[in-house]
Design a protein around this motif. Structure first.
Motif, mmCIF file in Angstrom:
data_model
loop_
_atom_site.group_PDB
_atom_site.id
_atom_site.type_symbol
_atom_site.label_atom_id
_atom_site.label_comp_id
_atom_site.label_asym_id
_atom_site.label_seq_id
_atom_site.Cartn_x
_atom_site.Cartn_y
_atom_site.Cartn_z
ATOM 1 N N ILE A 102 16.908 5.456 6.080
ATOM 2 C CA ILE A 102 16.106 5.398 4.851
ATOM 3 C C ILE A 102 14.734 4.810 5.137
ATOM 4 O O ILE A 102 13.711 5.315 4.663
ATOM 5 N N ASP A 103 14.704 3.738 5.912
ATOM 6 C CA ASP A 103 13.448 3.072 6.243
ATOM 7 C C ASP A 103 13.290 3.064 7.757
ATOM 8 O O ASP A 103 13.800 2.198 8.457
ATOM 9 N N THR A 104 12.561 4.054 8.269
ATOM 10 C CA THR A 104 12.411 4.178 9.724
ATOM 11 C C THR A 104 11.501 3.100 10.311
ATOM 12 O O THR A 104 11.358 3.010 11.524
ATOM 13 N N THR B 2 10.874 3.238 -1.187
ATOM 14 C CA THR B 2 11.714 2.941 -0.029
ATOM 15 C C THR B 2 12.431 1.608 -0.171
ATOM 16 O O THR B 2 13.629 1.487 0.121
ATOM 17 N N LYS B 3 11.728 0.592 -0.623
ATOM 18 C CA LYS B 3 12.343 -0.733 -0.749
ATOM 19 C C LYS B 3 13.482 -0.735 -1.753
ATOM 20 O O LYS B 3 14.488 -1.420 -1.567
ATOM 21 N N ARG C 38 15.337 1.918 -2.479
ATOM 22 C CA ARG C 38 16.429 2.679 -1.870
ATOM 23 C C ARG C 38 17.191 1.816 -0.864
ATOM 24 O O ARG C 38 18.421 1.876 -0.773
ATOM 25 N N VAL C 39 16.442 1.007 -0.118
ATOM 26 C CA VAL C 39 17.081 0.070 0.813
ATOM 27 C C VAL C 39 17.926 -0.941 0.039
ATOM 28 O O VAL C 39 19.041 -1.283 0.449
ATOM 29 N N GLU D 126 17.214 -5.682 10.330
ATOM 30 C CA GLU D 126 17.989 -4.498 9.957
ATOM 31 C C GLU D 126 18.904 -4.063 11.104
ATOM 32 O O GLU D 126 20.070 -3.699 10.893
ATOM 33 N N TYR E 231 12.248 0.064 10.306
ATOM 34 C CA TYR E 231 13.167 -1.074 10.376
ATOM 35 C C TYR E 231 12.750 -2.049 11.477
ATOM 36 O O TYR E 231 12.081 -1.687 12.447
ATOM 37 N N ILE F 34 20.577 2.445 6.210
ATOM 38 C CA ILE F 34 19.266 1.847 5.954
ATOM 39 C C ILE F 34 18.285 2.206 7.061
ATOM 40 O O ILE F 34 17.091 2.405 6.818
#
Length: 559
Positions: free
Chosen positions: A403-405, A370-371, A373-374, A411, A407, A400
């Motif tokens: 991608i990273d719920t 995940t990191k 992809r962010v 963010e 947040y 983002i």
């Protein structure tokens, strides 16, 4: 004499079978160390010497699969099946190929037939079925686990590679904890099994670079167990490649000494020239190899050239070589960073800008961390912001959040404001609404909502920003000195709205006084307050008397 001759012939046959078995075992050993060219050569010789040997055919097919020669693997299995009939191990091998050919139903039928023929009690058959389903993208990891667990229940089970495949199946299901347990079980059966230690390290890689100390420890433990285990050397080389070129060079030398020397390995060696900062030298070495070997040269060389040209500021050659890399290389060579690089290079050409998004998306789809992809989405945002496309930049910061719920404030803050500056007001308002829902006591969501709604309702006719502006001033007013500039803006809006839209001059004066208390030298606020106060102090006309003066107060000036 005849008796001695017979004994000699029997001894010769026994020695021949032993030598043959050793050659198959040697091929499997090469396979384990990922020396696939050596494995192919050894197993081809073994199969030529004994065409009906099932183990030789199975492992040759597996080797060809690893070399991306699906047609060759299929031919090996088909030829062997014609000679041996429905041999269970060959059926599994052919099923493996069919999975890779996206023929899942045909593959499953072959697996079930093989298991049925062996009554579900042959460990090597169950293990091969598990391996096939883990390896192929169309494979069923849960089915693999079912058969691998069945293998562990067979009497006298002592095969550590079953646990290796079980760990791989759990990895495919993203169950890292169960995968680690399976690899540890493999080590309990074979404490020298470097692959198990190495793959425990791979689990921690998926958790991001914060786990570097842990996965590096496992890689190093793997080569301590078995100094010939090349995959661990390669991953150590890859890790240090962009961090410490000297360490990378040392690990690459050990990798090179323990693997087959192929065009791909040679290309990696040339890439170290790039990593050391000799960009022109890397291009020269790559060109020499491409001219000498032509199509036999590794497509990685085009990637090395592209990166080097990009460092030298030659975007055209960088683009052309990245295009050649993507067109000539097998997809197994693609890395997420390659797509990011292609996106950044493409953005330098107006006619290629549209494809940048697709490359960033490919990088994100390819990475499971995940990191990371962010980080790719952030890189996309930064790139578009740099070229002045704030709307595109905002779009990527908004992605983002999907991608990273998990947040947080930052963010939401950056996504909201980038949408504001990109004039994507509807999205900006939605983001700031999320901020307010999640952090109801934080002023930033209300301030962003106030500014966004004011941009939409610029004439103040609808009063859209009022609620957010009032809530913001309530929270921000606790520390009015720190929040002076933003409070001045909010108080100014509320003063103007009350004066010009609601004609509630007393409220307007209240907010103007707030402004003056923060900035006693604010001439505009004082002038507007005085105008409104005079309007309030002016005698009101008697009922029925026409009001000859204007009933509209001057609009307070907005700073």
């Amino acid at each position: 004499m005849m008796k001695h001759t017979i004994r000699f012939m029997v001894a010769a046959v026994v020695l021949c079978n032993v030598a043959f078995a050793q050659s198959v075992d040697e091929g499997r050993k090469f396979f384990y160390y990922e020396k696939y060219n050596s494995a192919k050569e050894t197993l081809e010789k073994a199969l030529a010497a004994k065409p009906d040997d099932v183990d030789a055919a199975y492992w040759l097919g597996q080797t060809l699969i690893e070399l991306n020669d699906m047609a060759g693997a299929a031919k090996v299995y088909q030829t062997a099946l014609q000679a041996k009939g429905s041999d269970p191990l060959l059926l599994v091998g052919m099923g493996h190929v069919e999975l890779l050919q996206h023929k899942a139903n045909d593959a499953r039928q072959r697996f079930e037939t093989a298991i049925s023929l062996t009554k579900g009690k042959e460990i090597n058959i169950l293990n091969a079925v598990g391996r096939a389903n883990v390896d192929a993208s169309d494979g069923d990891a849960r089915y693999a686990l079912e058969k691998l667990k069945q293998a562990t229940e067979v009497r006298r089970f002592k095969e550590p590679l079953v646990y290796i495949n079980m760990g791989d199946a759990y990895r495919k299901l993203l169950d890292g904890g169960a995968a680690v347990t399976a690899y540890q079980n493999a080590l309990s059966l074979d404490p020298k099994l470097a692959e198990a230690e190495y793959k425990i390290g791979k689990i921690y890689v998926t958790q991001g670079q914060e786990q570097a100390a842990i996965f590096l420890k496992h890689y190093e433990a793997a080569i301590t167990l078995d100094p010939a285990y090349a995959p661990a050397y390669y991953d150590l080389y890859s890790y240090w490649y962009s961090r410490d070129v000297n360490k990378a060079r040392d690990f690459f030398a050990k990798y090179k000494a323990n693997t087959d020397f192929t065009p791909s390995v040679e290309a990696e060696e040339i890439s170290l020239v790039y990593a050391s900062g000799d960009f022109k030298g890397a291009i020269t070495r790559a060109d020499e190899k491409l001219q000498k070997e032509g199509d036999k040269a590794s497509a990685k060389l085009y990637r090395v050239k592209a990166y080097a040209y990009d460092k030298l500021g030659d975007s055209l050659n960088a683009l052309q070589n990245m295009e050649l890399f993507f067109s000539k290389a097998d997809s197994s060579l693609f890395l997420p960073d390659n797509f990011v690089k292609m996106a950044e290079i493409s953005a330098k050409f107006p006619d290629k800008l549209e494809q940048a998004d697709s490359y960033f998306n490919k990088a994100i789809r390819m990475d499971t961390v995940t990191k990371e992809r962010v980080a790719f989405a952030t890189a996309a945002s930064n790139m578009y912001k740099k070229i002045g496309n704030r709307a595109k930049s905002a779009n990527w910061l908004t992605k983002i959040l999907a991608i990273d719920t998990g947040y947080g404030k930052l963010e939401l803050f950056y996504a909201g404001w980038e949408n504001f500056y990109g004039e994507q007001y509807q999205t900006a308002d939605s983001v700031f609404s999320l901020y307010k829902q999640k952090y109801s006591d934080d002023m930033q969501g209300y301030y962003g909502g106030f500014r966004t709604k004011w941009a939409v309702d610029s004439t103040m006719e609808q009063g859209l920003p009022v609620e957010d502006a009032m809530k913001f001033t309530e929270i921000a007013g606790v520390d009015s000195i720190k929040n002076k500039s933003s409070l001045m803006l909010a108080y100014g809006y509320l003063a103007g709205y009350n004066a010009n839209q609601l004609k509630e001059y007393e409220k307007a004066i209240f907010y103007l006084n707030k402004m003056i208390s923060l900035d006693p030298n604010n001439v505009d606020a004082k002038n507007n307050r005085d105008i409104l106060q005079k309007a309030l102090d002016r005698p009101q006309p008697k009922a029925g008397t026409a009001n000859k003066s204007s009933n509209t107060a001057p609009k307070p000036q907005k700073k």
